[in-house]
Every structure is written in C-alpha cells, then in structure tokens.
Design a protein around this motif. Sequence first.
Motif: not given
Length: 318
Positions: A199-216
């Motif tokens: 399986l592969a789990l894909e996310v938005r690239a922008e989430q890597a630089s999102d400092a919100t607690a949820f994204s982390r």
Amino acid sequence: MTDRIRVGTRGSALALAQSGLVARDLARSAGLETELVTVTTQGDTSRANLASLGGTGVFATELRTALLAGEVDVIVHSLKDLPTKPFDGLVIAATPKRADARDVLVARDGLSLAELPEGARIGTGSPRRIAELKALRPDLEVVADFRGNIDSRIGKVASGDVDAVILAAAGLDRLGKADAVSERFSLSAWPTAPGQGALALEVRAEQASDATAFSRALLNGVTKLDHATTRATVRAERDVLAGLEAGCAAPVATTAIVDDGMLFLTATVYALDGSRSITASHAAVLDSSSAIDLLAAASEVAGRTVAELLEAGAKDLA
C-alpha cells in the motif's frame, strides 16, 4: 486535540478493508481519531477492461483530486495501481509493510493450475496474467474481459461461468477469504506486478511545512507506518516499470527482496500472447540497513535491470 484524520479510500470491499487497517494503525501512531471518506474513481464506475482504459491512474486520479482539494488528509492506494510518475503537489509519505505479493488460483473443486483440464475457462483481466497463463498453459481458454470485485469473480467460479480465476493473494487475505484459494503460485515461477501486495499513503507536499499541531501529528503518524524494506523493494520494482515507460497494466512482472545483506531484483517482460519473454536479474550489496542506503541500492539495481531488458529488446514486447 480534537481534529480527526480523514482517510480517503475507494469504496470497494477490499479498499475499505485495507484502508480500515491503515486508519486503525494511523489513529494509534498519530494519537488522533480517524474516519474513512469514500471517493469513487473511474476504475470503479467503468466496466471496460483496464487495458482499454489505459490502466494508468484509473484508480488514483479522483483520490488525488480529493486530497489536493483538502477534502481528505491522506489517501490509501494499492501500490500496483499507482502510476510511477510523481504527482504534482503530493508525496508518498509511507509504504507500510507489504502483505503477500503472490497471485493465487481460485478454481472449481480445489484444482491447481496443472490439474485444470484442457479447455478449462480461466478468468483474468490482467495482460500480465494472461501472458503468463498463455506461456504456461496455452491449452486453457482465457476469459480476458473479466472484471468485478473479489466476491463477484469468485462467484463466477461457483456458478460455473468460469472454471477458475486468478487474483492477488493480499486481497483475499485482507478480506478473510483465504479459504477460497486453490493454489498460491511461487514468485519464482509466477512473478507478479510491481508493488503488488503493498500500500502507499499519500499526503499533500505542503503539509511537510505546515507547523500546525494537526499537520505535525498527521505526518508523524503517517511516517511511523513506513516500512523501510518494503519501500526499497517496491521502489526497485516500480523503477523497472518507469524505466521501461510501461503502464500499470503492462505485461511486466517484478520481484525484489532483501536477504542476507543484499537486494535482489528479477524482472520479466512478456509478449501479450505469451509466446516470448525476456528476464533480467541483478543484485546490490547493502552497505547498511538505513532507509537511504536501501533506496539508493534499489534505484541502482533497477537501472541495471532496465538497461539489460532494453538491450535484449524488451520494448518490442511490452
């Protein structure tokens, strides 16, 4: 923290089962609640065979669109259905540990492939499986226009529409239907599609630089599900597909394993009618078990394998 991770998935029984397992593990690793969000793809609605649809992306595009639109936070793919070309704005953040990569036979009366009588009807819509069948048992009748979910395909054996079907072992195992299997093919005699069982789990690239607690929390939870050996072996297999510029439905089979400090890769390209095939095998010594070294070895060994296949005329077959 009350945020809930929305896990995008196709709506088939298999997709829901495997995405449900991912959602359970992700809830534990991220420390957040999760929910499944069903997305309908072209591959789910069209009854045409995958070869006529082009194969590439028919089970992925709508999922990716939903992810980019922010309708879901992470999407789960069967890796063998995922195009090898990167998708702008998205990254594969994790490849969980691979399930059984083999193909299986579901046949009437529990028969094996060798035991099926001459003229027996066997259903599969995969060009790779068709080529392998025609190479091993040219006396069988292949029912190529054969699609549907796992239950419907197994049901066609029970009803007598066909004598047998070929399916992925991982799908039957994840659905708890292993008892239906008549025979599990060995990967050495019957290699399977690049990435099958993973399986592969894909996310938005922008989430890597999102400092919100949820994204982390999301990214931390997703990356904890990554399995370094699986990521490396499927990278090697899929790099062969990319190097040959072949789609997900092409008659290409690959097997990569890590064993005793080495990464081994074997790839075979078939003529559609099973009359010819070209195989190349290479290995790389692993300097360490780090994820970076594993991926570097995977890309290197795949490059050598592709070069040999092309030199031997693989482009004229696939």
